[in-house]
Design a protein around this motif. Structure first.
Motif, PDB file in Angstrom:
ATOM      1  N   ILE A 181       2.228   9.813   0.265  1.00 46.01           N
ATOM      2  CA  ILE A 181       1.728   8.802  -0.677  1.00 46.01           C
ATOM      3  C   ILE A 181       0.428   8.230  -0.157  1.00 46.01           C
ATOM      4  O   ILE A 181       0.266   8.001   1.043  1.00 46.01           O
ATOM      5  CB  ILE A 181       2.786   7.680  -0.892  1.00 46.01           C
ATOM      6  N   SER A 182      -0.520   8.046  -1.042  1.00 42.66           N
ATOM      7  CA  SER A 182      -1.768   7.371  -0.693  1.00 42.66           C
ATOM      8  C   SER A 182      -2.103   6.411  -1.819  1.00 42.66           C
ATOM      9  O   SER A 182      -1.743   6.621  -2.985  1.00 42.66           O
ATOM     10  CB  SER A 182      -2.901   8.370  -0.446  1.00 42.66           C
ATOM     11  N   LEU A 183      -2.788   5.344  -1.470  1.00 42.62           N
ATOM     12  CA  LEU A 183      -3.153   4.313  -2.439  1.00 42.62           C
ATOM     13  C   LEU A 183      -4.613   4.470  -2.816  1.00 42.62           C
ATOM     14  O   LEU A 183      -5.480   4.611  -1.950  1.00 42.62           O
ATOM     15  CB  LEU A 183      -2.927   2.927  -1.836  1.00 42.62           C
TER      16      LEU A 183
ATOM     17  N   SER B 299       0.813  -1.221   0.000  1.00 38.62           N
ATOM     18  CA  SER B 299       0.000   0.000   0.000  1.00 38.62           C
ATOM     19  C   SER B 299       0.843   1.265   0.000  1.00 38.62           C
ATOM     20  O   SER B 299       0.321   2.361  -0.150  1.00 38.62           O
ATOM     21  CB  SER B 299      -0.947   0.005   1.205  1.00 38.62           C
ATOM     22  N   TYR B 300       2.146   1.137   0.186  1.00 38.75           N
ATOM     23  CA  TYR B 300       3.054   2.269   0.076  1.00 38.75           C
ATOM     24  C   TYR B 300       4.334   1.793  -0.585  1.00 38.75           C
ATOM     25  O   TYR B 300       4.561   0.588  -0.714  1.00 38.75           O
ATOM     26  CB  TYR B 300       3.328   2.918   1.433  1.00 38.75           C
ATOM     27  N   ALA B 301       5.160   2.721  -1.009  1.00 39.65           N
ATOM     28  CA  ALA B 301       6.321   2.332  -1.806  1.00 39.65           C
ATOM     29  C   ALA B 301       7.450   3.351  -1.659  1.00 39.65           C
ATOM     30  O   ALA B 301       7.231   4.477  -1.216  1.00 39.65           O
ATOM     31  CB  ALA B 301       5.927   2.248  -3.276  1.00 39.65           C
TER      32      ALA B 301
ATOM     33  N   TYR C 200      -4.397  -0.315  -9.199  1.00 46.56           N
ATOM     34  CA  TYR C 200      -4.146   0.626  -8.117  1.00 46.56           C
ATOM     35  C   TYR C 200      -3.347   1.815  -8.635  1.00 46.56           C
ATOM     36  O   TYR C 200      -2.580   1.690  -9.580  1.00 46.56           O
ATOM     37  CB  TYR C 200      -3.332  -0.041  -6.998  1.00 46.56           C
ATOM     38  N   THR C 201      -3.526   2.928  -7.962  1.00 45.03           N
ATOM     39  CA  THR C 201      -2.765   4.128  -8.260  1.00 45.03           C
ATOM     40  C   THR C 201      -2.112   4.619  -6.976  1.00 45.03           C
ATOM     41  O   THR C 201      -2.784   4.724  -5.948  1.00 45.03           O
ATOM     42  CB  THR C 201      -3.686   5.238  -8.813  1.00 45.03           C
ATOM     43  N   TYR C 202      -0.824   4.895  -7.039  1.00 48.92           N
ATOM     44  CA  TYR C 202      -0.157   5.597  -5.950  1.00 48.92           C
ATOM     45  C   TYR C 202      -0.305   7.085  -6.241  1.00 48.92           C
ATOM     46  O   TYR C 202       0.176   7.573  -7.256  1.00 48.92           O
ATOM     47  CB  TYR C 202       1.334   5.263  -5.874  1.00 48.92           C
ATOM     48  N   GLN C 203      -0.968   7.791  -5.353  1.00 52.29           N
ATOM     49  CA  GLN C 203      -1.092   9.242  -5.497  1.00 52.29           C
ATOM     50  C   GLN C 203      -0.003   9.883  -4.655  1.00 52.29           C
ATOM     51  O   GLN C 203       0.059   9.679  -3.450  1.00 52.29           O
ATOM     52  CB  GLN C 203      -2.458   9.718  -5.037  1.00 52.29           C
ATOM     53  N   ILE C 204       0.855  10.638  -5.295  1.00 53.61           N
ATOM     54  CA  ILE C 204       1.964  11.307  -4.628  1.00 53.61           C
ATOM     55  C   ILE C 204       1.634  12.801  -4.553  1.00 53.61           C
ATOM     56  O   ILE C 204       1.331  13.423  -5.571  1.00 53.61           O
ATOM     57  CB  ILE C 204       3.293  11.131  -5.415  1.00 53.61           C
TER      58      ILE C 204
END
Length: 76
Positions: free
Chosen positions: A71-73, A22-24, A53-57
């Protein structure tokens, strides 16, 4: 994974990966400065189930290398 340069508000194409969390780790450059999200480890974390899924930065106003990004998923 390395992604091409993305401008503010731009999206990348989906990438097929063997596993994701869920995070990266994220490292990017804003106005010539490098900013980083550095997970310590993934102990106790579960991998994401199959899907899109999209990682929103997001970035804030600080100039601190490790505090500027969040970061949010998003499950698409």
């Amino acid at each position: 994974m390395d992604y091409e340069n993305l401008g503010s508000g731009e999206l990348s194409a989906y990438q097929l990966v063997a596993k994701a969390y869920s995070y990266a780790f994220v490292e990017l450059e804003i106005d010539g400065e490098t900013y980083t999200i550095q997970p310590i480890d993934y102990v106790g974390e579960s991998t994401l189930s199959s899907g899109y899924y999209t990682y929103q930065i997001d970035a804030n106003d600080t100039t601190e290398q490790y505090d500027r990004l969040s970061i949010s998923l998003v499950e698409d």
